[in-house]
Design a protein around this motif. Structure first.
Motif, PDB file in Angstrom:
ATOM      1  N   GLY A 165      17.795 -42.044  25.552  1.00  0.00           N
ATOM      2  CA  GLY A 165      16.558 -43.288  25.806  1.00  0.00           C
ATOM      3  C   GLY A 165      15.560 -42.560  24.749  1.00  0.00           C
ATOM      4  O   GLY A 165      15.405 -43.601  23.568  1.00  0.00           O
ATOM      5  N   ILE A 166      15.326 -41.460  24.571  1.00  0.00           N
ATOM      6  CA  ILE A 166      14.481 -40.473  23.230  1.00  0.00           C
ATOM      7  C   ILE A 166      14.951 -40.604  21.834  1.00  0.00           C
ATOM      8  O   ILE A 166      14.673 -40.731  21.169  1.00  0.00           O
TER       9      ILE A 166
ATOM     10  N   ILE B  87      17.990 -37.343  34.229  1.00  0.00           N
ATOM     11  CA  ILE B  87      16.974 -36.266  33.078  1.00  0.00           C
ATOM     12  C   ILE B  87      18.185 -36.850  31.623  1.00  0.00           C
ATOM     13  O   ILE B  87      17.620 -37.385  30.811  1.00  0.00           O
ATOM     14  N   VAL B  88      19.541 -36.757  31.628  1.00  0.00           N
ATOM     15  CA  VAL B  88      20.148 -36.935  30.597  1.00  0.00           C
ATOM     16  C   VAL B  88      19.851 -38.417  30.306  1.00  0.00           C
ATOM     17  O   VAL B  88      19.732 -38.301  28.987  1.00  0.00           O
ATOM     18  N   LEU B  89      19.911 -39.470  31.138  1.00  0.00           N
ATOM     19  CA  LEU B  89      19.484 -40.648  30.868  1.00  0.00           C
ATOM     20  C   LEU B  89      18.177 -40.735  30.012  1.00  0.00           C
ATOM     21  O   LEU B  89      17.996 -41.527  28.626  1.00  0.00           O
ATOM     22  N   HIS B  90      16.990 -40.160  30.572  1.00  0.00           N
ATOM     23  CA  HIS B  90      15.888 -39.980  30.002  1.00  0.00           C
ATOM     24  C   HIS B  90      16.208 -39.580  28.543  1.00  0.00           C
ATOM     25  O   HIS B  90      15.840 -40.145  27.065  1.00  0.00           O
TER      26      HIS B  90
ATOM     27  N   ILE C   4      12.364 -30.646  21.662  1.00  0.00           N
ATOM     28  CA  ILE C   4      12.330 -31.952  22.640  1.00  0.00           C
ATOM     29  C   ILE C   4      11.507 -31.038  23.560  1.00  0.00           C
ATOM     30  O   ILE C   4      12.383 -30.714  25.128  1.00  0.00           O
ATOM     31  N   ASP C   5      10.666 -31.316  24.564  1.00  0.00           N
ATOM     32  CA  ASP C   5      10.217 -31.059  25.961  1.00  0.00           C
ATOM     33  C   ASP C   5      10.255 -31.768  26.172  1.00  0.00           C
ATOM     34  O   ASP C   5       9.143 -33.098  25.898  1.00  0.00           O
TER      35      ASP C   5
END
Lengths: 167, 423
Positions: B180-181, B174-177, B258-259
């Motif tokens: 990335g955002i 999740i945190v890498l994602h 951010i959702d």
């Protein structure tokens, strides 16, 4: 004192503090010893060829990563007079001011700047001139207290002056 | 007025309502440094004759980054820190106790505190509802001596996480994602606030992973509200009295929301040489790996070691891989021994190192050779981070790391997970 002139070394975006001074050299706080390895992973020639007064030009997020204050100390120890970047990472920004290394955010000055250009920076007026390109840009002027910290050589010198400890 | 979590904590600690953009002087509840940054902090204090600290029982020096010391210069730094702690009555956490941020979570951090540390991942204690932020040696030195610091109250980006994590996908993914955002500078000068049903149900081990990596998007803090999970974590560590509930107000002013729905999230990695160079495991599958490092403040907790053990139990680490496991603290190490995980990992061929930072900053315990590749569960993959600019680092979850240790190449962990962690 507040006007700097020097030749540029141009780096890209996200120059992290491991690139500025790798952790394997954090065995000292001596600016000259740190300077001998400054930026060597990003540009091996830098520590050998940098001249007193030279200016580092970075892209976005200069100084991201570790909180190591050795990063601005290494840059300052290499004789670099100041760093201009599109933007700075938060901890590096505070660290640079605290050790008396002037830094300037000025995206216009970064775009189009190449290695070996001559820049002139007036911190108090917030003006950056590229003498090679004959262009002038506006940067955010340093507030007075930050200029005083830099003139005192950093936060420790500033505190000494404030407390009358400076001889 | 409705307040964000950052505004609320800083308002409570300064005794007046403060808002994003205000510059404040805040009391420092806990101040810490580690063996890489503290020697400079001590020298700065010596140079102004301020060889005392305002709050000794909450001023902590950790010997964790190069521990045990691999060089005489660092041994001398360690000596200096032990002497300074003795002289000032501050706390010294010596070799083998663990990584500073893990020990702050176990022994010092609490909801509503202001914590400053001379280490960028100090933001990890945000998972307990503390306003915790990294600074340089000089700032922390002054904060230790005076018991206060100046801060600009940050704007907040709210990360609203919903959905049930699929099998083989974890907080690290999740945190890498999220990074990335946002990008490596997407949250510079801001606070992140992790919220939503997925975070509410997350155990503290996983929340700490989220908050730990906030700085990889440039953030000043990575905050999570204090709730029943926080309460039981503090109780498990013998500090139940430090609990207080804390949450952001309805209608607080966020710079951005951010959702993220994690129901279909894939195992996610950061590829060399920046943390925001984010890919899903499918993009990288088959990349050969020479070294695997499971540990660090990001992912060296009991649940992380359990996942690695479940993948490697009864099997062998690939002959081409050096696998290092580094528990984040002595307590975790002991729990992992009692649970049998350490035996399973050692039998599988992993090398267990003393609780601490392990190879994370590239000063010892796993420097890469030229052209070698490491898959780490830590938080940074900058060029040269493992001590050699000619090495490459990928970041992933403990499941991704253990899967690579088993096969020798980047592998989708869902192919090797047993049902216990495959959910």
């Amino acid at each position: 004192m507040n006007v700097f002139q020097g030749k540029t070394w141009v780096f890209g975006d996200d120059i992290d503090t491991d690139a500025i001074i790798p952790a394997r050299y954090l065995t000292t706080q001596d600016p000259k010893i740190l300077a001998a390895h400054c930026m060597e992973d990003a540009e091996p020639d830098f520590p050998k060829k940098v001249q007193p007064g030279d200016i580092i030009v970075g892209g976005k997020n200069f100084g991201c990563g570790s909180s190591r204050e050795h990063a601005p100390i290494a840059i300052s120890g290499a004789g670099v007079s100041l760093v201009i970047a599109e933007s700075f990472a938060r901890i590096f920004f505070r660290n640079a001011i605290n050790i008396g290394l002037p830094i300037v955010e000025c995206p216009q000055a970064v775009s189009g700047c190449e290695n070996g250009h001559t820049l002139q920076v007036d911190l108090a007026a917030g003006v950056v001139k590229n003498l090679t390109l004959n262009e002038s840009y506006e940067a955010v002027a340093f507030p007075d207290f930050m200029q005083e910290i830099i003139q005192a050589g950093g936060l420790i010198g500033f505190v000494k002056r404030q407390t009358g400890g400076e001889k | 007025m409705a307040l964000t979590l950052a505004e609320k904590i800083l308002s409570q600690r300064t005794g007046r309502e403060v808002r994003a953009g205000d510059t404040i002087i805040a009391p420092v509840d806990v101040a810490l440094g580690q063996d890489g940054t503290s020697p400079l902090a001590v020298k700065q204090l010596e140079s102004i004759g301020l060889e005392k600290v305002a709050n000794p029982e909450n001023t902590v020096f950790f010997i964790d980054h190069a521990a045990p010391s691999p060089r005489k210069e660092l041994s001398n730094d360690h000596k200096m820190l032990r002497e300074f702690a003795e002289k000032t009555g501050s706390v010294l956490s010596d070799v083998g106790a663990g990584v500073c941020h893990q020990l702050i979570a176990e022994d010092f951090g609490a909801p509503g505190q202001v914590i400053i540390g001379a280490d960028s991942h100090t933001c990890m204690a945000g998972a307990l509802g503390a306003f915790a932020t990294g600074m340089g040696s000089t700032d922390v030195a002054i904060g230790m001596a005076l018991g206060k610091t100046w801060l600009r109250v940050p704007e907040t980006i709210r990360i609203n996480i919903t959905g049930k994590l699929p099998a083989g996908v974890f907080a690290k993914d999740i945190v890498l994602h999220v990074i990335g955002i946002l990008g490596a500078d997407g949250a510079t000068y801001k606070a992140l606030e992790f919220t939503g049903e997925t975070v509410a149900e997350m155990p503290m081990d996983d929340r700490l992973t989220l908050s730990n990596m906030a700085v990889e998007a440039g953030a000043k803090a990575g905050l999570i509200e204090s709730d029943s999970v926080t309460k039981s974590y503090l109780e498990q560590n013998g500090r139940g009295q430090a609990f207080k509930p804390l949450k952001a107000d309805e209608g607080a002013d966020y710079e951005r929301i951010i959702d993220i729905d994690v129901s279909n999230l894939e195992p996610t990695l950061a590829a060399p040489h920046t943390v925001d160079n984010v890919r899903t495991v499918g993009d990288l599958q088959g990349t050969a790996v020479d070294q695997v490092f499971i540990g660090s403040c990001t992912n060296g907790r009991l649940s992380d070691i359990a996942i690695a053990a479940s993948i490697l139990k009864g099997k062998q680490v690939a002959a081409s891989v050096r696998c290092r496991v580094v528990p984040s603290s002595r307590k975790i190490f002991l729990e992992a021994i009692q649970a049998g995980y350490i035996e399973q990992l050692v039998e599988a061929g992993a090398v267990i190192l003393a609780p601490g930072c392990g190879p994370c900053v590239g000063v010892h315990e796993g420097i890469l050779g030229d052209g070698e590749v490491s898959l780490n569960t830590s938080n940074r993959n900058f060029q040269g981070r493992l001590g050699n600019p000619l090495g490459c680092i990928y970041l992933g979850s403990p499941a991704v790391a253990a899967a690579a240790a088993l096969t020798g190449v980047i592998t989708d962990p869902r192919e090797v997970l047993t049902n216990a962690h495959g959910r």
